[in-house]
Scaffold this active site. Structure first.
Site, PDB file in Angstrom:
ATOM      1  N   ASP A  64       4.277 -16.259  -3.321  1.00  0.00           N
ATOM      2  CA  ASP A  64       3.893 -14.942  -3.829  1.00  0.00           C
ATOM      3  C   ASP A  64       2.478 -14.657  -3.314  1.00  0.00           C
ATOM      4  O   ASP A  64       1.659 -15.579  -3.224  1.00  0.00           O
ATOM      5  CB  ASP A  64       3.903 -14.986  -5.372  1.00  0.00           C
ATOM      6  CG  ASP A  64       3.892 -13.599  -5.979  1.00  0.00           C
ATOM      7  OD1 ASP A  64       4.884 -13.243  -6.640  1.00  0.00           O
ATOM      8  OD2 ASP A  64       2.886 -12.880  -5.805  1.00  0.00           O
ATOM      9  N   SER A 131      -0.933   1.938   5.849  1.00  0.00           N
ATOM     10  CA  SER A 131      -0.064   3.067   5.507  1.00  0.00           C
ATOM     11  C   SER A 131      -0.746   4.409   5.685  1.00  0.00           C
ATOM     12  O   SER A 131      -1.956   4.550   5.440  1.00  0.00           O
ATOM     13  CB  SER A 131       0.357   2.911   4.044  1.00  0.00           C
ATOM     14  OG  SER A 131       0.923   4.101   3.558  1.00  0.00           O
ATOM     15  N   GLU A 133      -0.511   6.619   3.645  1.00  0.00           N
ATOM     16  CA  GLU A 133      -1.004   6.979   2.308  1.00  0.00           C
ATOM     17  C   GLU A 133      -2.522   6.850   2.228  1.00  0.00           C
ATOM     18  O   GLU A 133      -3.148   7.431   1.342  1.00  0.00           O
ATOM     19  CB  GLU A 133      -0.356   6.096   1.242  1.00  0.00           C
ATOM     20  CG  GLU A 133       1.020   6.544   0.805  1.00  0.00           C
ATOM     21  CD  GLU A 133       1.010   7.871   0.050  1.00  0.00           C
ATOM     22  OE1 GLU A 133       0.288   7.984  -0.941  1.00  0.00           O
ATOM     23  OE2 GLU A 133       1.727   8.790   0.463  1.00  0.00           O
ATOM     24  N   TYR A 154      -1.998   2.808  -5.084  1.00  0.00           N
ATOM     25  CA  TYR A 154      -1.382   2.183  -3.890  1.00  0.00           C
ATOM     26  C   TYR A 154      -2.206   2.499  -2.637  1.00  0.00           C
ATOM     27  O   TYR A 154      -2.554   1.596  -1.869  1.00  0.00           O
ATOM     28  CB  TYR A 154       0.057   2.690  -3.726  1.00  0.00           C
ATOM     29  CG  TYR A 154       0.681   2.322  -2.402  1.00  0.00           C
ATOM     30  CD1 TYR A 154       1.228   1.053  -2.194  1.00  0.00           C
ATOM     31  CD2 TYR A 154       0.713   3.229  -1.332  1.00  0.00           C
ATOM     32  CE1 TYR A 154       1.787   0.706  -0.962  1.00  0.00           C
ATOM     33  CE2 TYR A 154       1.278   2.893  -0.114  1.00  0.00           C
ATOM     34  CZ  TYR A 154       1.809   1.636   0.063  1.00  0.00           C
ATOM     35  OH  TYR A 154       2.367   1.300   1.278  1.00  0.00           O
TER      36      TYR A 154
HETATM   37  P1  NAP Z   1       9.711  -2.793   0.452  1.00  0.00           P
HETATM   38  O1  NAP Z   1      11.115  -2.533   0.898  1.00  0.00           O
HETATM   39  O2  NAP Z   1       9.264  -2.307  -0.882  1.00  0.00           O
HETATM   40  O3  NAP Z   1       9.488  -4.382   0.536  1.00  0.00           O
HETATM   41  C1  NAP Z   1       8.349  -4.992  -0.047  1.00  0.00           C
HETATM   42  C2  NAP Z   1       8.478  -6.494   0.112  1.00  0.00           C
HETATM   43  O4  NAP Z   1       7.341  -7.105  -0.472  1.00  0.00           O
HETATM   44  C3  NAP Z   1       9.709  -7.106  -0.588  1.00  0.00           C
HETATM   45  O5  NAP Z   1      10.173  -8.172   0.201  1.00  0.00           O
HETATM   46  C4  NAP Z   1       9.110  -7.641  -1.877  1.00  0.00           C
HETATM   47  O6  NAP Z   1       9.852  -8.697  -2.443  1.00  0.00           O
HETATM   48  C5  NAP Z   1       7.772  -8.140  -1.357  1.00  0.00           C
HETATM   49  N1  NAP Z   1       6.759  -8.329  -2.392  1.00  0.00           N
HETATM   50  C6  NAP Z   1       6.318  -7.441  -3.310  1.00  0.00           C
HETATM   51  N2  NAP Z   1       5.339  -7.975  -4.048  1.00  0.00           N
HETATM   52  C7  NAP Z   1       5.150  -9.237  -3.603  1.00  0.00           C
HETATM   53  C8  NAP Z   1       4.286 -10.309  -3.967  1.00  0.00           C
HETATM   54  N3  NAP Z   1       3.403 -10.180  -4.967  1.00  0.00           N
HETATM   55  N4  NAP Z   1       4.371 -11.479  -3.282  1.00  0.00           N
HETATM   56  C9  NAP Z   1       5.277 -11.624  -2.283  1.00  0.00           C
HETATM   57  N5  NAP Z   1       6.132 -10.656  -1.903  1.00  0.00           N
HETATM   58  C10 NAP Z   1       6.060  -9.484  -2.558  1.00  0.00           C
HETATM   59  O7  NAP Z   1       8.680  -2.218   1.523  1.00  0.00           O
HETATM   60  P2  NAP Z   1       8.935  -1.745   3.045  1.00  0.00           P
HETATM   61  O8  NAP Z   1       9.349  -0.317   3.043  1.00  0.00           O
HETATM   62  O9  NAP Z   1       9.747  -2.760   3.750  1.00  0.00           O
HETATM   63  O10 NAP Z   1       7.430  -1.762   3.602  1.00  0.00           O
HETATM   64  C11 NAP Z   1       6.864  -2.958   4.155  1.00  0.00           C
HETATM   65  C12 NAP Z   1       5.350  -2.874   4.078  1.00  0.00           C
HETATM   66  O11 NAP Z   1       4.902  -1.722   4.792  1.00  0.00           O
HETATM   67  C13 NAP Z   1       4.783  -2.716   2.667  1.00  0.00           C
HETATM   68  O12 NAP Z   1       3.542  -3.384   2.642  1.00  0.00           O
HETATM   69  C14 NAP Z   1       4.569  -1.216   2.522  1.00  0.00           C
HETATM   70  O13 NAP Z   1       3.550  -0.969   1.571  1.00  0.00           O
HETATM   71  C15 NAP Z   1       4.153  -0.865   3.939  1.00  0.00           C
HETATM   72  N6  NAP Z   1       4.452   0.487   4.384  1.00  0.00           N
HETATM   73  C16 NAP Z   1       5.698   0.996   4.234  1.00  0.00           C
HETATM   74  C17 NAP Z   1       5.981   2.261   4.726  1.00  0.00           C
HETATM   75  C18 NAP Z   1       7.368   2.851   4.635  1.00  0.00           C
HETATM   76  O14 NAP Z   1       7.496   4.064   4.807  1.00  0.00           O
HETATM   77  N7  NAP Z   1       8.405   2.040   4.431  1.00  0.00           N
HETATM   78  C19 NAP Z   1       4.971   3.003   5.373  1.00  0.00           C
HETATM   79  C20 NAP Z   1       3.708   2.426   5.517  1.00  0.00           C
HETATM   80  C21 NAP Z   1       3.456   1.158   5.030  1.00  0.00           C
HETATM   81  P3  NAP Z   1      11.119  -8.443  -3.423  1.00  0.00           P
HETATM   82  O15 NAP Z   1      12.288  -8.141  -2.508  1.00  0.00           O
HETATM   83  O16 NAP Z   1      11.239  -9.717  -4.159  1.00  0.00           O
HETATM   84  O17 NAP Z   1      10.767  -7.251  -4.284  1.00  0.00           O
HETATM   85  O1  F7E Z   2       7.961  10.085  -1.829  1.00  0.00           O
HETATM   86  C1  F7E Z   2       8.238  13.415  -3.344  1.00  0.00           C
HETATM   87  C2  F7E Z   2       7.027  12.569  -3.702  1.00  0.00           C
HETATM   88  O2  F7E Z   2       8.364   7.868  -2.874  1.00  0.00           O
HETATM   89  C3  F7E Z   2       7.883  11.024  -0.791  1.00  0.00           C
HETATM   90  C4  F7E Z   2       6.157   4.441   0.656  1.00  0.00           C
HETATM   91  O3  F7E Z   2       6.986   3.751   1.584  1.00  0.00           O
HETATM   92  O4  F7E Z   2       5.592   6.117   2.271  1.00  0.00           O
HETATM   93  C5  F7E Z   2       6.156   5.916   0.997  1.00  0.00           C
HETATM   94  O5  F7E Z   2       5.416   6.612   0.002  1.00  0.00           O
HETATM   95  C6  F7E Z   2       7.554  12.400  -1.366  1.00  0.00           C
HETATM   96  C7  F7E Z   2       6.380  12.401  -2.342  1.00  0.00           C
HETATM   97  O6  F7E Z   2       7.372   8.016  -0.532  1.00  0.00           O
HETATM   98  C8  F7E Z   2      10.851  12.688  -5.737  1.00  0.00           C
HETATM   99  O7  F7E Z   2       6.215  13.238  -4.670  1.00  0.00           O
HETATM  100  C9  F7E Z   2       9.922  14.461  -4.910  1.00  0.00           C
HETATM  101  O8  F7E Z   2       5.569  13.507  -2.060  1.00  0.00           O
HETATM  102  O9  F7E Z   2       9.726   8.530  -0.865  1.00  0.00           O
HETATM  103  P1  F7E Z   2       8.434   8.556  -1.563  1.00  0.00           P
HETATM  104  P2  F7E Z   2       5.781   8.109  -0.436  1.00  0.00           P
HETATM  105  O10 F7E Z   2       5.154   8.360  -1.736  1.00  0.00           O
HETATM  106  O11 F7E Z   2       5.464   9.064   0.668  1.00  0.00           O
HETATM  107  C10 F7E Z   2       4.239   5.657   2.435  1.00  0.00           C
HETATM  108  C11 F7E Z   2       3.822   5.912   3.857  1.00  0.00           C
HETATM  109  C12 F7E Z   2       4.065   4.250   1.981  1.00  0.00           C
HETATM  110  O12 F7E Z   2       3.247   3.520   2.525  1.00  0.00           O
HETATM  111  C13 F7E Z   2       4.747   3.856   0.733  1.00  0.00           C
HETATM  112  O13 F7E Z   2       4.868   2.431   0.653  1.00  0.00           O
HETATM  113  O14 F7E Z   2       8.691  12.838  -2.126  1.00  0.00           O
HETATM  114  N1  F7E Z   2       9.324  13.371  -4.332  1.00  0.00           N
HETATM  115  N2  F7E Z   2      10.849  14.065  -5.782  1.00  0.00           N
HETATM  116  C14 F7E Z   2       9.888  12.269  -4.829  1.00  0.00           C
HETATM  117  N3  F7E Z   2       9.664  10.954  -4.558  1.00  0.00           N
HETATM  118  C15 F7E Z   2      10.437  10.047  -5.212  1.00  0.00           C
HETATM  119  N4  F7E Z   2      10.252   8.724  -4.940  1.00  0.00           N
HETATM  120  N5  F7E Z   2      11.374  10.427  -6.131  1.00  0.00           N
HETATM  121  C16 F7E Z   2      11.631  11.732  -6.440  1.00  0.00           C
HETATM  122  O15 F7E Z   2      12.494  12.061  -7.255  1.00  0.00           O
END
Ligand code: NAP
Ligand code: F7E
Length: 338
Positions: A64, A131, A133, A154
């Site tokens: 972890d 990210s 974000e 976040y």
């Molecule tokens: P995800 O599907 O939510 O996967 C997160 C992973 O992190 C899972 O394997 C989870 O394990 C593990 N994890 C969470 N807390 C942990 C801890 N305390 N110790 C060890 N493992 C832990 O995320 P993703 O979409 O693949 O994204 C991968 C990375 O890119 C993340 O850091 C995310 O913040 C970043 N990111 C994502 C996006 C996007 O759009 N997807 C964009 C920009 C950055 P469990 O399976 O056990 O929950």
């Molecule tokens: O929301 C709107 C919400 O939760 C996208 C993560 O992978 O990308 C992700 O973060 C948008 C937001 O992603 C709902 O308010 C409306 O504006 O899919 P999301 P996120 O917040 O952009 C970034 C790059 C990361 O790094 C993060 O790890 O959609 N929205 N209605 C909603 N969002 C959710 N989840 N659920 C709703 O019902």
């Protein structure tokens, strides 16, 4: 000697595609998984073989990001040449409910891993999952020079992880890079992120298994790409001679409303008849618009995206329809890479 990689977050969306990509390239892959009372490996089960089998290349280790001494022990034993830190509490809305935990895993987790690398004396390359974000309220287009203005616990935790990654690069000469990735999705996307919530609901409503869909802010603008293409960018960053930071994005503008319309149209439905508002999905502070400029990744890494938001919505709906009609989904269970 063969190449060996260590991936935190291997059970997540990106971790599963990255493990697939590296295995297809001949890597030995070591993944960190959390102990859980139920199985949490569904995204990588199709890659896993028993450790006793000959030729096994994927190894999973309990651990972890909150447990620094475990990270030291594992890195010392595995001796990877590449470390990908993908683990995080990655849900923005949840980070308002669990801000302290998000800071600990998403922010401090990165420095625990960097410090473990330093303590072991590893000469590895390090990738930090940064990210879009982090840009938060700064208007688009966003690139590597754009000012950070995070709008959630976040986003703030990711800004911390970004800067400690740069600090270890500048202070200790580590090959440590930030991939500043814009939203990227796939059929393996977690079900509570907006894209998957929409495509899953469209499939279920069309099949008569759900009547309505409750949503928050439909005006948010995002730049949604396809996750398998984004993990290729991560790998390319670590193959380059110089450690530096990159934005990874498609440059395509799409609203949540656009994603709804495209997804419901795919199953022959009018989204406006099914979608209702629920304020619980609003955030105390919203990120209104993220649209990335990935020119640097294109020019330096030769990386360009092929899948843009409308096609992404359609392929995700098709996968959710397939998953409803069959036992398992070919999109989940079949490797994209290799
Ligand atoms: P995800 O599907 O939510 O996967 C997160 C992973 O992190 C899972 O394997 C989870 O394990 C593990 N994890 C969470 N807390 C942990 C801890 N305390 N110790 C060890 N493992 C832990 O995320 P993703 O979409 O693949 O994204 C991968 C990375 O890119 C993340 O850091 C995310 O913040 C970043 N990111 C994502 C996006 C996007 O759009 N997807 C964009 C920009 C950055 P469990 O399976 O056990 O929950
Ligand atoms: O929301 C709107 C919400 O939760 C996208 C993560 O992978 O990308 C992700 O973060 C948008 C937001 O992603 C709902 O308010 C409306 O504006 O899919 P999301 P996120 O917040 O952009 C970034 C790059 C990361 O790094 C993060 O790890 O959609 N929205 N209605 C909603 N969002 C959710 N989840 N659920 C709703 O019902």
């Amino acid at each position: 000697m063969g190449r060996r990689a260590f991936i935190t977050g291997v059970t997540g969306q990106d971790g599963s595609y990255l493990a697939e990509l590296l295995l297809a390239k001949g890597y030995e892959v070591h993944g960190l998984i959390r102990r859980s009372s139920t199985f949490n490996t569904s995204r990588i089960d199709h890659l896993y073989r028993d450790a006793h089998d000959e030729g096994t290349k994927l190894f999973l280790h309990y651990g972890d990001l909150s447990d620094g001494s475990r990270l030291v022990t594992l890195l010392d034993r595995i001796q990877p040449q590449e470390v990908y830190n993908l683990a995080a509490q990655s849900h923005v809305r949840v980070s308002f409910d669990e801000p302290e935990y998000t800071g600990d895993s998403t922010g401090l987790g990165a420095i625990r891993l960097l410090e473990a690398i330093r303590m072991v004396g590893l000469h590895c390359k390090y990738y930090q999952a940064s990210s879009s974000e982090m840009f938060g309220a700064t208007p688009p287009p966003q690139n590597e020079q754009t000012v950070f203005w995070p709008r959630s616990p976040y986003g703030a935790a990711k800004v911390y992880a970004y800067w400690v990654t740069r600090n270890y690069r500048e202070g200790y000469g580590m090959f440590a890079v930030n991939g500043i990735l814009f939203n990227h999705e796939s059929p393996r996307r977690g079900e509570t992120f907006v894209t998957r919530k929409i495509t899953r609901a469209a499939a279920r409503i069309a099949a008569g298994e759900q009547d309505e869909l409750y949503m928050g802010n439909l005006d948010a603008v995002r730049d949604w790409g396809y996750a398998p293409e984004y993990v290729e960018a991560m790998w390319r960053m670590l193959q380059h001679d110089e450690p530096t930071d990159y934005v990874v994005a498609t440059g395509t503008r799409f609203t949540v409303r656009d994603f709804l319309a495209t997804s419901f149209e795919r199953v022959g439905l009018d989204w406006e008849k099914y979608v209702k508002f629920d304020e619980r999905y609003l955030r105390p502070t919203e990120v209104d618009a993220l649209i990335g400029d990935a020119s640097k990744a294109r020019d330096v890494l030769g990386w360009t995206p092929k899948v843009h938001a409308p096609d992404l919505a359609r392929l995700m709906v098709d996968a959710d329809v397939a998953a409803l009609n069959h036992v398992g989904s070919p999109w989940i269970d079949t490797p994209v890479w290799g």
